[in-house]
Design a protein around this motif. Structure first.
Motif, PDB file in Angstrom:
ATOM      1  N   ARG A 127      45.338  51.070  -5.675  1.00  0.00           N
ATOM      2  CA  ARG A 127      44.908  50.164  -4.877  1.00  0.00           C
ATOM      3  C   ARG A 127      43.895  50.489  -4.060  1.00  0.00           C
ATOM      4  O   ARG A 127      43.702  51.908  -3.544  1.00  0.00           O
ATOM      5  CB  ARG A 127      46.222  49.655  -3.892  1.00  0.00           C
ATOM      6  N   GLU A 184      43.512  46.959   0.637  1.00  0.00           N
ATOM      7  CA  GLU A 184      44.572  46.577   0.013  1.00  0.00           C
ATOM      8  C   GLU A 184      45.704  47.313   0.530  1.00  0.00           C
ATOM      9  O   GLU A 184      47.043  46.559   0.790  1.00  0.00           O
ATOM     10  CB  GLU A 184      44.521  46.685  -1.600  1.00  0.00           C
ATOM     11  N   ARG A 185      45.650  48.582   0.697  1.00  0.00           N
ATOM     12  CA  ARG A 185      46.771  49.201   1.110  1.00  0.00           C
ATOM     13  C   ARG A 185      47.212  48.630   2.706  1.00  0.00           C
ATOM     14  O   ARG A 185      48.483  48.665   3.002  1.00  0.00           O
ATOM     15  CB  ARG A 185      46.645  50.777   1.192  1.00  0.00           C
TER      16      ARG A 185
END
Length: 551
Positions: A529, A533-534
């Motif tokens: 990721r 996104e994290r």
């Protein structure tokens, strides 16, 4: 209906009614920080004015009462022949729109009030300088006299000594402005200070719908029906004497987030000289050297404000004859690397929790985090240098006017290069990939707008000359025509010819810690990721579980 509210700690109206500027001033009053007395005309009046094309019934009576109350508090009289009351009239929507709407300073300085101010202070130069500032500002913002028409007015005497020649030249400059206004064949500057005030208020309301303001709102997704409030305060004079001045300050560095005060200061001048970018400012640290008492009070105010907002803060301030006044406050609204560091540092200090730190950083900020930089260049590659005011690298064709930036941008990226920018350049700033100015500092119009748009900027390139008529820029003995490919580094302040090699900064330890907190929330391995996104995944969990409201 109550159209006008005092700037007092007891006022409880929302930011939607008072506007962000006045709402911040009320907070300052509650915290016991020094704020010039005044009142705010609500956004409701603006909306009524824009609907009907006139001020609402009963407003004039409320305005007269508010002025009378301010006269009683200050023991001054608007337009008075003794101890005249001089006002600042500033816009202030519920959402910040820096420099997009009108401001009128030194209002109330009629011919008679100017004489009275000179008698009161014993300083004719100061009184004439303030009168000249009022006339040029009123002519531009209220009467619609264009900046090109006013550009020939000689303001230089205001910065010189109190000699007879200086006051004579100031008097001549005042006559020149009055002549320019008369030659337009339209409105004049009233000698009735109350009429000046009403005209200034309607001008501020009308500025809500100028093309530059509309363009800014569209860029930032700000609704067009909000309207602006108008804040009216006792004028404090940064041009009063050698122990006076004005400046802007961040409680932390807006480029890095480091916990050190950052900003700029200008001695013997007024606030519009700083934000316009037309004057060479000094670093905020000069205040510590020249006025240590002011420096101590400013640091104390910044500390108090960070404690209240639990965030980095931005203030505008003026000091007059050794007395500090805070004129505006808002959270810092940092982006990129600075936003991450502030969030992590505040969590470490216990000012906010880790959940709140995660929610304060936008995933979009992470996309900007690994700041591009221009790699080392060969001899002669650097065209000019200034101050890095908004990080990142922009590569594009030179444009010397806002209109040419829009035109050239249709064929590819452009870099707007100007002596300084103003709200009239908003469409060019929106079209450009980056901006360079010959004048101004980190709080100039160009710098503030570039940071808000997330675009690289270099300001204060002192060796740069811009010829918008000829369509050229000159520096270091070289002349570049419009359309030349250049690149700017908004961190180092370098401007180079051509398209240089660009490097990306290494991993940031503050980002590493923030993302570790994010992974702990999602209980996921980060493999596969992206960093945005994290963070977005952790924020989704916080909102779904209700921790967003309590974190």
């Amino acid at each position: 209906m109550t159209w006008i509210h005092p700037l007092s700690p007891e006022v409880e109206e929302s930011v939607e009614v008072l506007g962000a500027k006045a709402h911040g001033l009320v907070v300052l009053r509650r915290l016991g920080l020094p704020v010039p007395p005044g009142f705010v005309i609500s956004t409701e009046v603006c909306r009524a004015f824009l609907r009907a094309g006139r001020l609402p019934s009963g407003f004039g009576t409320q305005l007269a009462a508010a002025v009378a109350d301010l006269e009683a508090v200050t023991h001054r009289r608007l337009g008075g022949a003794e101890r005249p009351l001089v006002l600042s009239v500033r816009s202030g929507a519920s959402v910040s729109m820096p420099g997009m709407m009108s401001t009128v300073l030194n209002l109330g300085l009629t011919t008679g009030a100017t004489t009275a101010l000179a008698d009161e202070t014993g300083d004719l130069r100061f009184a004439l300088d303030s009168r000249l500032r009022f006339l040029t500002g009123f002519a531009s913002e209220v009467l619609g006299v264009g900046p090109a028409t006013l550009a020939g007015i000689d303001h230089a005497p205001a910065r010189q000594s109190t000699s007879v020649s200086t006051t004579s030249r100031l008097t001549q400059a005042i006559h020149d402005v009055e002549r320019l206004i008369a030659e337009r064949g339209g409105d004049t500057v009233s000698e009735d200070a109350a009429r000046q005030l009403e005209s200034a208020v309607t001008a501020v309301f009308s500025s809500w719908n100028t093309p530059r303001a509309k363009a800014y709102r569209e860029l930032h997704g700000i609704p067009h029906d909000l309207g602006t409030a108008v804040t009216v305060q006792l004028m404090v004079f940064g041009n009063r004497d050698q122990h006076s001045g004005t400046g802007v300050a961040f409680s932390r560095d807006p480029s890095t987030g480091e916990h050190v005060p950052f900003g700029e200061v200008l001695f013997g001048r007024q606030g519009d000289d700083v934000v316009s970018g037309t004057s060479l400012t000094g670093p905020l640290s000069e205040l510590a050297d020249r006025e240590p008492a002011m420096w101590t009070r400013l640091l104390s105010a910044l500390t108090r404000l960070e404690e209240h907002y639990r965030d980095a803060c931005y203030v505008e301030f003026t000091f007059e004859a050794g007395e500090l006044w805070v004129l505006q406050v808002r959270p810092g609204r940092f982006i990129g690397r600075a936003a991450v560091r502030v969030a992590v540092d505040l969590a470490d200090a216990g000012a906010i929790g880790r959940d709140e730190a995660l929610l304060r950083v936008s995933p979009h900020h992470l996309a900007q985090l690994r700041t591009p930089r221009i790699a080392a260049t060969g001899p002669g590659a650097v065209f000019t240098r200034g101050l890095g005011a908004s990080p990142g690298v922009a590569v594009g064709r030179v444009a010397t006017t806002a209109d040419s930036a829009v035109r050239l941008a249709a064929r590819g990226p452009v870099v707007l290069i100007r002596p300084e920018t103003s709200p009239l350049d908003m469409h060019g700033l929106a079209a450009a990939s980056g901006v360079v100015t010959a004048r101004g500092g980190p709080a100039s119009h160009a710098a503030v707008v570039a940071r808000s748009l997330g675009k690289p900027a270099v300001v204060g390139a002192a060796g740069l000359t811009v010829d918008p008529v000829g369509g050229t820029v000159r520096a270091g003995g070289r002349t570049l025509p419009e359309g030349t490919l250049v690149a700017l580094d908004g961190t180092s302040g370098e401007v180079v010819v051509g398209e240089p090699r660009v490097t990306t900064s290494s991993a940031d330890p503050h980002l590493h810690r923030l993302l570790a907190w994010a992974d702990h929330i999602t209980a996921d391995e980060p493999t596969g990721r992206t960093e945005p996104e994290r963070l977005a995944a952790a924020q989704a969990v916080l909102r779904r579980t209700g921790r967003a409201a309590t974190g």
